[in-house]
Write a protein that holds these residues in place. Structure first.
Motif: not given
Length: 248
Positions: A45-52, A144-147, A111-115
């Motif tokens: 349920s990731l929010s659209k307002k986030n920075k990635i 924040g979260f890391l994937l 808010n999120y970092i994707f690897n």
């Protein structure tokens, strides 16, 4: 006969910057990538307002997909050629830049970092992998979260190592995987006209427990993990090890 072998130390610098790399992996489908991103957005349920931040963004196809959903997306990659190609994706909320995942320093927090797609474990020294995690930690907002989307080291260790030969646009690619000193090494020989070029990919094999430790040491807690891009349960035969860790 022209043989080129790059410095073993930084195999990724020369390989990811070579046109052959893009040719060999050109079939990594945008479709699969899009579905994975959509699964992530729904499941968490990731929010659209986030920075990635897409860390190790390659040619930018995932970052572009994310920019259609999230408010702000940055892509970072070491390869100049990748970033050059990524910049063909244009959106007002999307920005690409060159940087090293071990010591990047961006003005943004996320808010999120994707690897994604095994962009981890490239370095000989385990501390450099921890540097990547610490760098991610400092770029995330509180909570924040890391994937991390990584290979499943158990499944790879049980595979029989075989040679593969592919012919793409008249160029022959021979790849052979081996496991040495806890690294999975893929040697790639390329025969183009009368020339032979040699590259390698070298990724350190970590299992879930080792990741848990490294994440803990870097200020993260492993919250959940999955075995494929459909986000099914992880087991020893899973295709991938996909981890969702929270900054603590």
């Amino acid at each position: 006969k022209n043989k080129e072998m790059e410095k073993d130390n930084d195999w990724f610098e020369s390989w990811f910057n070579s046109d052959y790399y893009h040719l060999l992996y050109k079939n990594r489908s945008q479709n699969e990538a899009n579905l994975f991103i959509e699964n992530l957005i729904q499941s968490f349920s990731l929010s659209k307002k986030n920075k990635i931040l897409d860390l190790g963004c390659g040619k930018g196809r995932h970052a572009y997909k994310m920019s259609q959903y999230f408010e702000h997306v940055d892509g970072l990659d070491l390869s100049e050629k990748n970033i050059e190609k990524a910049k063909k994706f244009v959106a007002p909320n999307l920005k690409f830049q060159i940087g090293d995942m071990r010591n990047f320093n961006l003005s943004n927090r996320y808010n999120y970092i994707f690897n994604l797609f095994t962009s981890f474990g490239y370095f000989k020294n385990i501390n450099q992998n921890i540097d990547v995690l610490k760098c991610c930690h400092s770029h995330l907002y509180k909570d924040g979260f890391l994937l991390i989307d990584y290979l499943n080291s158990e499944q790879i260790s049980n595979q029989s190592m075989k040679e593969e030969i592919k012919k793409i646009n008249g160029i022959i690619f021979k790849t052979k995987k081996t496991i040495e000193n806890n690294f999975v090494i893929k040697n790639i020989s390329i025969f183009d006209k009368a020339k032979e070029h040699n590259y390698c990919e070298k990724v350190q094999l970590f299992d879930k427990e080792q990741f848990k430790e490294m994440l803990k040491e870097s200020g993260f807690k492993l919250m959940s993990y999955f075995g494929n891009y459909q986000l099914n349960e992880f087991n020893k035969n899973s295709e991938r090890l996909i981890m969702w860790a929270k900054k603590i």
